[in-house]
Scaffold this active site. Structure first.
Site, PDB file in Angstrom:
ATOM      1  N   SER A  90       0.842  -1.197   0.000  1.00 54.25           N
ATOM      2  CA  SER A  90       0.000   0.000   0.000  1.00 54.25           C
ATOM      3  C   SER A  90       0.884   1.257   0.000  1.00 54.25           C
ATOM      4  CB  SER A  90      -0.968  -0.050   1.199  1.00 54.25           C
ATOM      5  OG  SER A  90      -2.036   0.837   1.023  1.00 54.25           O
ATOM      6  N   HIS A 226      -7.630  -6.169   1.218  1.00 54.55           N
ATOM      7  CA  HIS A 226      -6.480  -5.277   1.176  1.00 54.55           C
ATOM      8  C   HIS A 226      -5.343  -5.754   2.082  1.00 54.55           C
ATOM      9  CE1 HIS A 226      -4.320  -1.670   0.237  1.00 54.55           C
ATOM     10  NE2 HIS A 226      -4.250  -1.299   1.509  1.00 54.55           N
TER      11      HIS A 226
END
Length: 254
Positions: A90, A226
């Site tokens: 990320s 995620h």
């Protein structure tokens, strides 16, 4: 270096160093623990950003260049000693790209492999059109945090803990949201790039990472959202994959 880098498992005889960059709001402990799972060929460095852990009283980085300067000063002596690779998830994926580019342009050093996870390439149009999560009111921001996972329930459910954690996460996201890259050169790296992503995460422009290197390019999808990499089976896969590519990098890239 100890202020910026957490290395829990020192391996003086290691052939490679793996430098891991945290996701937004993350500390250094998750990746620092990876050191015990790698063979003696790989020493793991986990980046500790300002505003958390032992650096909790330090102000957050105000811009990317301030952060890159700090990281390069801390890492450079070690990166000159032996081959290295970068991993980031990320926000960490963008930070490891930016650090690798900064170090290559300024010092002529390049990773033997760049591993990025859960994020579109820095020059991708998808990043320019993405939601600015850091601008949400705190109550909506907490709901979004809960939806993507990765944050302990006790933090989300405890207002006092949330009030401590939200500023860290928002500061990191502002850094991510304000970072852009206009690709000029045909390729900026010659090293391989591997991208990882959760199959159930929002779509990321992984293919655009291939634009950045003349080296090999790989895409790996894993079950989960995620924060797929926090699942033990996925973490085991990541470590095994990275180790395999580093162990073979000596013959091909050194």
């Amino acid at each position: 270096m100890e202020k910026v880098v957490n290395c829990m498992y020192r391996k003086p005889e290691a052939l490679y160093r793996l430098v891991c960059f945290p996701w937004a709001g993350g500390g250094s402990m998750h990746y620092a623990q990876w050191g015990k799972h790698f063979s003696n060929a790989v020493e793991v460095y986990s980046i500790r950003l300002a505003g958390r852990e032992t650096r909790a009283k330090e102000p957050f980085a105000q811009n990317l260049f301030q952060l890159l300067d700090e990281l390069s000063i801390a890492l450079l002596p070690k990166l000159k000693e032996k081959p290295f690779a970068f991993f980031g998830h990320s926000l960490g994926g963008i930070l490891c790209f930016a650090t690798a580019l900064y170090i290559k342009q300024k010092y002529g050093l390049e990773p033997v492999h760049l591993f990025v996870s859960g994020v579109s390439a820095p020059h991708s149009k998808t990043r320019r059109n993405s939601q600015r999560w850091s601008e949400l009111p705190d109550d909506e921001f907490l709901k979004w945090m809960a939806s993507i996972g990765g944050t302990p329930i006790e933090i989300l459910a405890n207002k006092a803990l949330a009030n401590l954690f939200v500023p860290v996460l928002k500061a990191d996201l502002r850094l991510l949201e304000c970072t852009s890259y206009d690709k000029q050169e045909e390729f900026v790296f010659s090293c391989p790039i591997t991208t990882f992503d959760g199959e159930d995460d929002v779509p990321h422009d992984l293919k655009a990472w291939n634009d950045l290197t003349s080296g090999e390019f790989y895409i790996q999808k894993r079950p989960g959202g995620h924060f797929y990499l926090q699942e033990p089976t996925n973490e085991k896969f990541l470590i095994s994959y990275i180790l395999k590519h580093l162990e073979t990098a000596e013959v091909t890239y050194l």
